[in-house]
Design an enzyme around this catalytic site. Structure first.
Site, short mmCIF file in Angstrom:
data_model
loop_
_atom_site.label_atom_id
_atom_site.label_comp_id
_atom_site.label_asym_id
_atom_site.label_seq_id
_atom_site.Cartn_x
_atom_site.Cartn_y
_atom_site.Cartn_z
N VAL A 279 -35.46 -0.10 -23.53
CA VAL A 279 -35.02 0.58 -22.30
C VAL A 279 -34.22 -0.35 -21.39
CG1 VAL A 279 -36.78 2.37 -22.21
CG2 VAL A 279 -37.20 0.18 -21.10
N ILE A 282 -30.56 0.05 -22.95
CA ILE A 282 -29.88 1.36 -22.87
C ILE A 282 -29.36 1.60 -21.46
CG2 ILE A 282 -30.15 3.86 -23.07
CD1 ILE A 282 -32.40 3.38 -25.04
N GLU A 284 -28.83 3.95 -19.18
CA GLU A 284 -29.15 5.38 -19.03
C GLU A 284 -28.14 6.18 -18.20
OE1 GLU A 284 -31.16 2.90 -18.30
OE2 GLU A 284 -32.73 2.96 -19.82
N ASP A 326 11.08 17.53 -7.48
CA ASP A 326 12.07 18.46 -6.94
C ASP A 326 12.49 17.99 -5.58
OD1 ASP A 326 11.84 20.31 -8.88
OD2 ASP A 326 10.60 21.70 -7.74
N ASN A 728 -34.30 0.85 -13.84
CA ASN A 728 -33.06 1.35 -14.43
C ASN A 728 -32.72 2.76 -13.95
OD1 ASN A 728 -33.04 -0.98 -15.81
ND2 ASN A 728 -32.93 -0.06 -17.86
N ASP A 732 -31.47 2.00 -9.75
CA ASP A 732 -30.06 2.03 -10.13
C ASP A 732 -29.45 3.42 -9.97
OD1 ASP A 732 -30.12 -0.57 -10.65
OD2 ASP A 732 -29.62 -0.43 -12.78
N1 LIG Z 1 18.43 32.24 -4.26
C1 LIG Z 1 19.61 31.70 -4.44
N2 LIG Z 1 20.70 32.45 -4.39
C2 LIG Z 1 21.91 31.91 -4.58
N3 LIG Z 1 22.13 30.64 -4.86
C3 LIG Z 1 21.08 29.82 -4.91
C4 LIG Z 1 19.76 30.30 -4.72
N4 LIG Z 1 18.90 29.28 -4.84
C5 LIG Z 1 19.65 28.21 -5.11
N5 LIG Z 1 20.96 28.51 -5.16
C6 LIG Z 1 22.08 27.61 -5.46
O1 LIG Z 1 21.86 27.02 -6.72
C7 LIG Z 1 21.69 25.61 -6.60
C8 LIG Z 1 20.59 25.11 -7.51
O2 LIG Z 1 19.34 25.66 -7.12
P1 LIG Z 1 17.98 25.35 -7.89
O3 LIG Z 1 16.99 26.32 -7.42
O4 LIG Z 1 18.26 25.18 -9.33
O5 LIG Z 1 17.60 23.94 -7.35
P2 LIG Z 1 17.12 23.52 -5.91
O6 LIG Z 1 16.17 24.52 -5.39
O7 LIG Z 1 18.29 23.18 -5.09
O8 LIG Z 1 16.47 22.17 -6.20
P3 LIG Z 1 15.02 21.75 -6.56
O9 LIG Z 1 15.05 21.66 -8.03
O10 LIG Z 1 15.02 20.44 -5.87
O11 LIG Z 1 14.06 22.72 -5.98
C9 LIG Z 1 21.43 25.37 -5.13
O12 LIG Z 1 21.94 24.15 -4.73
C10 LIG Z 1 22.18 26.49 -4.46
O13 LIG Z 1 23.54 26.15 -4.30
CU LIG Z 2 11.73 23.15 -5.60
#
Ligand SMILES: Nc1ncnc2c1ncn2[C@@H]1O[C@H](COP(=O)(O)OP(=O)(O)OP(=O)(O)O)[C@@H](O)[C@H]1O
Ligand SMILES: [Cu+]
Length: 900
Positions: A279, A282, A284, A326, A728, A732
Site C-alpha cells: 500500500v 500503490i 491510490e 478570424d 495515503n 494525501d
Molecule cells: N453578408 C455579406 N454580404 C455581402 N458581402 C459580404 C458579406 N459578408 C462579407 N462580405 C464581403 O466578403 C468579404 C469576405 O467575407 P468573409 O465572411 O469571408 O470574411 P470576414 O468575415 O471578413 O472575415 P473573417 O474570416 O475574419 O470573419 C468581406 O470582406 C466583405 O467584403
Molecule cells: Cu468571423
C-alpha cells in the site's frame, strides 16, 4: 412512420393541425405536454450508485479485501475492520471527485443546448430545440442543425447535408412539391430530418415528428454531447499508476519470500508487513486526481467564456503553439457601422450615427443631404435594403436595438433605415435571394420593381468591380474605362487602409427569377460603402500575452488585405515596421510553389481574402511542421478545419450550429481574449496535475524508503499497514484536492508552450522531489529511533506525526514548483488552509484520543513532543524554499523559458 412526403402541403397542415403562420404559444405548451419533449434518450447516463460502486472495481480494493480477510483469519480483527473502513473512505473520496467531475460535464452540456428558430404568435422566436412540437413552423438557414423531422413549405435554394442519416455526404437540394412514394429517406426531398444540417439557402418547414418519433430516433447519437474520452495526460497517469501498482506487488512478494527465510517473524506479521509495503507504493489517488484537475480547469475556462466540449481540449490548450484566428467578431467588435459612401463622380458621402440605431444623417461636402434627391445614392440604398437578409429589432422596454442576422448586412440595413427612403412593398418585391457565399465573396437578390426585374449584388468591392461593365452616374450609365477602374480601386484601397470593411454594390436588369452563378456579371457599378468595425479593446493585451507566452498569432480573414493589415497592426499581430512583408492574400499564396508556401506560412502572420479551404491548408501544413494549432471558425465551410485543428474553437454568438458541433471549444463571447484565457487555464491544468501528482508520489517514496531502511537494520515496522493507508488515502486525499484547486501564479503565460508529449516526471524536477523525500525519510527515521526505547507503538506514533505533518507542509511546497510561498501568498489558496487546519486536528486526534489510539495502535505523545515533531516537519518546507531560491537565483538567474 407515416410518409408525409407524398402529401400536399395543405394535407400536411391538416394532419398536424397547423398553419403556415405557426402555432400560438398556448397551443405549443399544450402539445408539449401531449407529445412530450423533443429529446432522445441520453446514451450514457449513470445513477449515483454507478459512480459509487465503480470505485470498488480496482486492483487496490481487491488487494485490500484480501488483506482484510487474512487479518481476520489471523485474529487481527480490528485491523480487518479498519481496512474495510479505509476501503469505504477511499471509495467515498473517489466517488466525490468523480461525481463532481461528472456534474461539471453536465453543467457544460446544459450550456450548449441546441436552439431552434420557430414562428409562434406570428413572431420569429428562438426556443430550446427540446421544446419543439408537431405543428411548429421552423425556419432553416445556412449552418443550422435540424432539430426535428419536418415537411418543407417554403424555400430558397435550400440544401441539407444528411450524411448522419443516409451516409450521403453531398448536400441535397430540397423541394416543396409533393413526391411519389419513395422508400429511402434520402429521396424524400421535401422533408428535412432531425440530426442533419443545412449547408445553404433558406427554408420554412412544419414539424411532423419530434423526439423518438423521428427518423433518427432509434439510431440516437446526440451531436451536442460532450465527449469525455481519457485525455493524453490521463492515459499517462494511468500508465504510471499501473506501473507503480505492479511494482508494489513485486516488491511485496519479494519481501514476503525473502522475509520468510531470513526474518524471524510470525507469518501473519510478515504478511501484514508485505501488505504495508504494497500500500505504501500503490499511488491510490493518482488516477482520480487528474479527472478532478481537468474538471476544475474546464469549469474555470467556462467561467472565462471558453466552453469546453471535450475534456481533452482542456489539456491540449495548454500546449498550443499557434492560434489561427478570424478577424470579424473575434478581433473586432462585430458592431459594423457604415461611415462613408463613394458614388462615382460625386464628393464622398459621410454617414453619422452609432451601432444598430437607425438614426443618422448623410453629408456631402459638409452639407446635409436628402437621399431622395440623389438618384445614385437612392439606388445604392435600395440595393442595401433589399439585397439583405437581416433586420434590426427595437426593444421598447430597454429602448435598445438588436440585430437579427449577419452584422455586415445589418450595417447596410441600418444605413437604408437612416436615409428614410421608402420602399413601396406593393411595387417592389424580392423574388430570389442568394445568401452570402464565402467563395464568390458576394451575395445577390432578384427584385421585381414594377414590371421589370433587377439583379442586385453586394460583396467584396474588387470582386464586384471585376463583374461590372458599366458605372452609374448622376446623369446616365457609362461604360467603365481604366481611369474609372483606377479611381474606384484607389478609393477601395485607401478606405481599407483606414481599417474599414469595404463593400461594393451593383445591379443589372434581368429576366430570370432564379439566380444562376453564370449570370453574375456585366453589372452596373453603383458605389462602395465603407464600414468601421473597431478592434475589441482587450485584444491588444491578449495578443501581447500570447507573444510573451511564445504563441504565434495568425490572422486568417476573408476581408481585404489592407483592412486586414490595418486591424492586425492595431491589435499588435504585426508591428508597423513589418507591414509590407507580413501579409499575403489568397491570390499571392496561390502562385507560390510548395517550398515558398512553406516559407511564407512560417513567417507571415496575416492572410487576407482567404477561402476556407486555404485556411485549412495553412493549418494542416503548420501541423505537419510540428505546430499545435488552435483555430477559430464560424461558418459551414469552417467545419472541416475546426475538426482538423488540434483545438477547434467555434463562435458561440455568430457561429453556426455546424461549426459549434465540429469544435472542441465554443467561445461564449466570440472574443479572442477568451482564447488566451483558456490557454492560460490549460497550462494551469497541466501545472496542477503535475503538482498534485508529485505531492501524492512523495509520500509513497518517503514511506517505502523509511520501510527499507528500518527493515535493513532489522527493526520492527515503522508504520503498520492501516497507518500507511490512512496517510495515503486520508491525509494525501484531502491535500490533493486542495492542490487541484490551485490558481496559476502569473508565470504560466510567461514561458514557452508545453511540449505535446511533455513528461510528468522529468529530470529537472527530480532534485526537488529528492530533497522532499530525503527530508521526510530522515525525519521519520530520526523520530523512530529516538522514540523506539519507549516502545514500538510510541515510535510508530511519532513516525506517523512526522509523515502527516511533512506532507501538510509539503502541500505548500507543491503549490508552485518554482515560486516561493511568500511570493504566491501563504493563504491564497483557501482549500490548502482548510486542509492544513482540519488535517492537523484529525492527526492529533487519532493519536491522542483513546478510542482511535486503540484502533490504530497509537500511544499518546506529549504536547511538547508533538510541538517538536511538528516543528521538525516544517523543515521540509524550508528545504523546498531554499531549493527554489537556489534554482531561480543561482542556477537559472535568467528568465524562466519553460515550465519547470
Ligand atoms: N453578408 C455579406 N454580404 C455581402 N458581402 C459580404 C458579406 N459578408 C462579407 N462580405 C464581403 O466578403 C468579404 C469576405 O467575407 P468573409 O465572411 O469571408 O470574411 P470576414 O468575415 O471578413 O472575415 P473573417 O474570416 O475574419 O470573419 C468581406 O470582406 C466583405 O467584403
Ligand atoms: Cu468571423
Amino acid at each position: 412512420m407515416e410518409d408525409f412526403s407524398v402529401l400536399h402541403i395543405e394535407e400536411v397542415f391538416q394532419k398536424v393541425a397547423a398553419k403556415a403562420s405557426g402555432l400560438t404559444s398556448e397551443e405549443a405548451r399544450e402539445r408539449l405536454i401531449a407529445f412530450g419533449p423533443n429529446e432522445l434518450p441520453k446514451t450514457e447516463q449513470h445513477s449515483i450508485f454507478y459512480y459509487f460502486f465503480k470505485q470498488f472495481k480496482s486492483v487496490l480494493v481487491i488487494v485490500l479485501v484480501l488483506a482484510s480477510i487474512l487479518s481476520w483469519i489471523t485474529n487481527h480483527k480490528t485491523d480487518a475492520y479498519i481496512i474495510l473502513l479505509v476501503i469505504f473512505v477511499d471509495a467515498l473520496i473517489g466517488f466525490i471527485q468523480e461525481w463532481k467531475a461528472e456534474q461539471a460535464v453536465s453543467v457544460l452540456q446544459k450550456m450548449l443546448l441546441p436552439q431552434a428558430k420557430v414562428i409562434r404568435d406570428n413572431q420569429q422566436l428562438l426556443v430550446k430545440a427540446s421544446e419543439l412540437v408537431p405543428g411548429d413552423v421552423i425556419i432553416l438557414e445556412e449552418g443550422d442543425h435540424v432539430s426535428a423531422d419536418a415537411r418543407l413549405i417554403e424555400l430558397k435554394h435550400l440544401r441539407a447535408v444528411e450524411s448522419s442519416l443516409t451516409g450521403e455526404s453531398l448536400p441535397i437540394l430540397k423541394t416543396v412539391e409533393a413526391l411519389k412514394p419513395a422508400s429511402s429517406i434520402g429521396d424524400r426531398k421535401n422533408m428535412v430530418w432531425r440530426g442533419t444540417f443545412i449547408s445553404g439557402g433558406y427554408g420554412k418547414a412544419v414539424v411532423i415528428g419530434t423526439g423518438l418519433k423521428t427518423a433518427i430516433g432509434s439510431i440516437a447519437s446526440s451531436l451536442s454531447a460532450i465527449k469525455a474520452e481519457p485525455s493524453h495526460f490521463q492515459k499517462k497517469i494511468n500508465k504510471l499508476a499501473t506501473q507503480m501498482g505492479l511494482a508494489s506487488v513485486v516488491a511485496a512478494t519479494i519481501l514476503f519470500i525473502v522475509g520468510y527465510f531470513t526474518l524471524d517473524m510470525p507469518i501473519n506479521d510478515l504478511f501484514l508487513l508485505a501488505v504495508a509495503v504494497m500500500v505504501s507504493i500503490i499511488p491510490e489517488g493518482l488516477p482520480s486526481i487528474i479527472a478532478i484537475v481537468l474538471a476544475i480547469g474546464s469549469r474555470r475556462m467556462t467561467k472565462r467564456n471558453a466552453i469546453v466540449r471535450e475534456f481533452t481540449a482542456t489539456e491540449t490548450l495548454g500546449a498550443v503553439t499557434t492560434i489561427i484566428t478570424d478577424k470579424t467578431g473575434t478581433l473586432t467588435e462585430n458592431a459594423l457601422t457604415v461611415r462613408r459612401i463613394f458614388l462615382y463622380g460625386q464628393p464622398e458621402v459621410e454617414v453619422s450615427g452609432e451601432g444598430w440605431i437607425p438614426i443618422g444623417s448623410f453629408q456631402q461636402s459638409e452639407a446635409i443631404i436628402e437621399a431622395s434627391n440623389n438618384s445614385v445614392l437612392k439606388k445604392l440604398l435600395l440595393i442595401a435594403a433589399l439585397c439583405n437578409n437581416s433586420s434590426v429589432r427595437h426593444k421598447p422596454a430597454e429602448n435598445t436595438y438588436e440585430l437579427v442576422g449577419d452584422p455586415t448586412e445589418g450595417a447596410l440595413h441600418v444605413l437604408s433605415k437612416k436615409s428614410g427612403i421608402d420602399i413601396n412593398v406593393i411595387t417592389i418585391k424580392k423574388i430570389d435571394d442568394l445568401p452570402f457565399d464565402s467563395i464568390l465573396k458576394l451575395r445577390a437578390s432578384v427584385v421585381k420593381i414594377g414590371s421589370s426585374r433587377e439583379l442586385f449584388a453586394i460583396g467584396a468591392p474588387e470582386r464586384i468591380l471585376s463583374r461590372c461593365k458599366n458605372v452609374l452616374t448622376e446623369s446616365r450609365i457609362e461604360l467603365i474605362d481604366d481611369v474609372m477602374q483606377n479611381k474606384i480601386k484607389q478609393k477601395i484601397n485607401s478606405w481599407s487602409l483606414d481599417a474599414m470593411r469595404v463593400l461594393g454594390l451593383a445591379y443589372k436588369e434581368t429576366s430570370t427569377s432564379e439566380i444562376q452563378e453564370d449570370e453574375l456579371k456585366q453589372f452596373t457599378f453603383v458605389g462602395i460603402v465603407g464600414m468601421i468595425d473597431p478592434p475589441r479593446e482587450e485584444v491588444k493585451e491578449a495578443v501581447k500575452r500570447c507573444k510573451e507566452a511564445g504563441i504565434r498569432v495568425i490572422m486568417a480573414t476573408g476581408d481585404h488585405i489592407s483592412t486586414a493589415v490595418a486591424i492586425a497592426s492595431a491589435v499588435g499581430i504585426i508591428n508597423h515596421k513589418e507591414k509590407d512583408v507580413m501579409a499575403l492574400s489568397e491570390e499571392q499564396l496561390m502562385v507560390l510553389d510548395e517550398k515558398e508556401f512553406e516559407e511564407a506560412i512560417k513567417s507571415v502572420n496575416v492572410f487576407a481574402r482567404l477561402n476556407p479551404e486555404t485556411k485549412l491548408h495553412i493549418a494542416s501544413r503548420l501541423q505537419k511542421m510540428g505546430e499545435l494549432i488552435a483555430m477559430t471558425g464560424d461558418g459551414v465551410n469552417d467545419a472541416l478545419a475546426l475538426k482538423k485543428a488540434d483545438v477547434g474553437i467555434a463562435m458561440g454568438i455568430m457561429g453556426t450550429d455546424v461549426a459549434r458541433a465540429s469544435a472542441k471549444v465554443v467561445l461564449a463571447d466570440d472574443n479572442f481574449a477568451s482564447i488566451v484565457s483558456a490557454i492560460e487555464e490549460g497550462r494551469i491544468v497541466f501545472m496542477n496535475a503535475r503538482q498534485a501528482s508529485f505531492y501524492l508520489i512523495t509520500t509513497n517514496f518517503a514511506e517505502i524508503s523509511t520501510l527499507i531502511v528500518t527493515i535493513a537494520f532489522g527493526l520492527p515496522m515503522p508504520l503498520t499497514a492501516i497507518q500507511i493507508l490512512w496517510l495515503n488515502l486520508v491525509t494525501d486525499g484531502i491535500g490533493d484536492m486542495a492542490l487541484a484547486a490551485e490558481r496559476g501564479h502569473g508565470e504560466v503565460l510567461q514561458v514557452k508552450p508545453l511540449k505535446k508529449d511533455e513528461k510528468i516526471i522529468n529530470r529537472s524536477i527530480l532534485p526537488f522531489l529528492g530533497i522532499n523525500v530525503g527530508i521526510m525519510t530522515a525525519l521519520a527515521i530520526a523520530a523512530y529511533v529516538y522514540f523506539l526505547p519507549f516502545g514500538v507503538e510510541h515510535a510508530r506514533s511519532s513516525v506517523f506525526v512526522v509523515m502527516a505533518f511533512t506532507q501538510l507542509f509539503n502541500m505548500y511546497n507543491m503549490r508552485s514548483l518554482n515560486k516561493s510561498i511568500l511570493e504566491i501568498g501563504i493563504f491564497s489558496n483557501i482549500y490548502v488552509t482548510i486542509t492544513m487546519v482540519s488535517s492537523a486536528i484529525m492527526t492529533i486526534s487519532i493519536i491522542n484520543i483513546p478510542f482511535f489510539q486503540e484502533i490504530f495502535g497509537f500511544k499518546t505523545i506529549s504536547y511538547i513532543h508533538l510541538m517538536i515533531l511538528i516543528l521538525m516537519s516544517s523543515l521540509v518546507l524550508f528545504g523546498g524554499e531554499v531549493y527554489k531560491y537556489f534554482k531561480s537565483h543561482v542556477l537559472y538567474s535568467h528568465q524562466l523559458t519553460r515550465l519547470p
